[in-house]
Write a protein that holds these residues in place. Structure first.
Motif, PDB file in Angstrom:
ATOM      1  N   GLU A  39       0.830  -1.201   0.000  1.00  0.00           N
ATOM      2  CA  GLU A  39       0.000   0.000   0.000  1.00  0.00           C
ATOM      3  C   GLU A  39       0.867   1.255   0.000  1.00  0.00           C
ATOM      4  OE1 GLU A  39      -3.447   2.232   2.640  1.00  0.00           O
ATOM      5  OE2 GLU A  39      -2.928   0.169   3.117  1.00  0.00           O
ATOM      6  N   ILE A  40       1.946   1.226   0.748  1.00  0.00           N
ATOM      7  CA  ILE A  40       2.858   2.374   0.778  1.00  0.00           C
ATOM      8  C   ILE A  40       3.425   2.638  -0.612  1.00  0.00           C
ATOM      9  CG2 ILE A  40       5.102   3.186   1.635  1.00  0.00           C
ATOM     10  CD1 ILE A  40       4.380   1.771   4.298  1.00  0.00           C
ATOM     11  N   GLU A  41       3.833   1.582  -1.302  1.00  0.00           N
ATOM     12  CA  GLU A  41       4.371   1.742  -2.660  1.00  0.00           C
ATOM     13  C   GLU A  41       3.304   2.269  -3.611  1.00  0.00           C
ATOM     14  OE1 GLU A  41       7.557   1.630  -3.716  1.00  0.00           O
ATOM     15  OE2 GLU A  41       7.976   1.367  -1.583  1.00  0.00           O
ATOM     16  N   ALA A  42       2.078   1.800  -3.469  1.00  0.00           N
ATOM     17  CA  ALA A  42       0.983   2.276  -4.318  1.00  0.00           C
ATOM     18  C   ALA A  42       0.735   3.765  -4.086  1.00  0.00           C
ATOM     19  CB  ALA A  42      -0.281   1.469  -4.053  1.00  0.00           C
ATOM     20  N   VAL A  43       0.794   4.190  -2.835  1.00  0.00           N
ATOM     21  CA  VAL A  43       0.607   5.612  -2.515  1.00  0.00           C
ATOM     22  C   VAL A  43       1.748   6.435  -3.107  1.00  0.00           C
ATOM     23  CG1 VAL A  43       0.550   7.310  -0.644  1.00  0.00           C
ATOM     24  CG2 VAL A  43      -0.798   5.214  -0.469  1.00  0.00           C
ATOM     25  N   LYS A  44       2.977   5.920  -3.006  1.00  0.00           N
ATOM     26  CA  LYS A  44       4.124   6.630  -3.589  1.00  0.00           C
ATOM     27  C   LYS A  44       3.930   6.834  -5.086  1.00  0.00           C
ATOM     28  CE  LYS A  44       7.854   5.085  -0.523  1.00  0.00           C
ATOM     29  NZ  LYS A  44       9.098   4.277  -0.504  1.00  0.00           N
TER      30      LYS A  44
END
Length: 65
Positions: A39-44
């Motif tokens: 999820e963090i990578e998707a937000v980035k």
């Protein structure tokens, strides 16, 4: 913190939950936090896309003058 009660604290950050527990006088001996790295990578990626679009809009606007 009423807004968190409505969603059973699902959207509250770890720090916010600690603040609420402190206000209620609840102490934790141990605490863990689950991190969703996907999820963090998707937000980035979303943020990067937004920044590029914003930059393109500014560049286009400056060329129109």
């Amino acid at each position: 913190m009423k807004e968190y009660e409505v969603t059973d604290y699902q959207c509250a950050s770890f720090v916010e939950i600690l603040e609420v527990s402190t206000a209620l006088g609840v102490e934790f001996e141990t605490a863990t936090m689950q991190v969703d790295f996907a999820e963090i990578e998707a937000v980035k990626k979303s943020v990067e896309k937004w920044r590029k679009e914003k930059l393109n809009i500014k560049t286009k606007a400056s060329k129109d003058y």
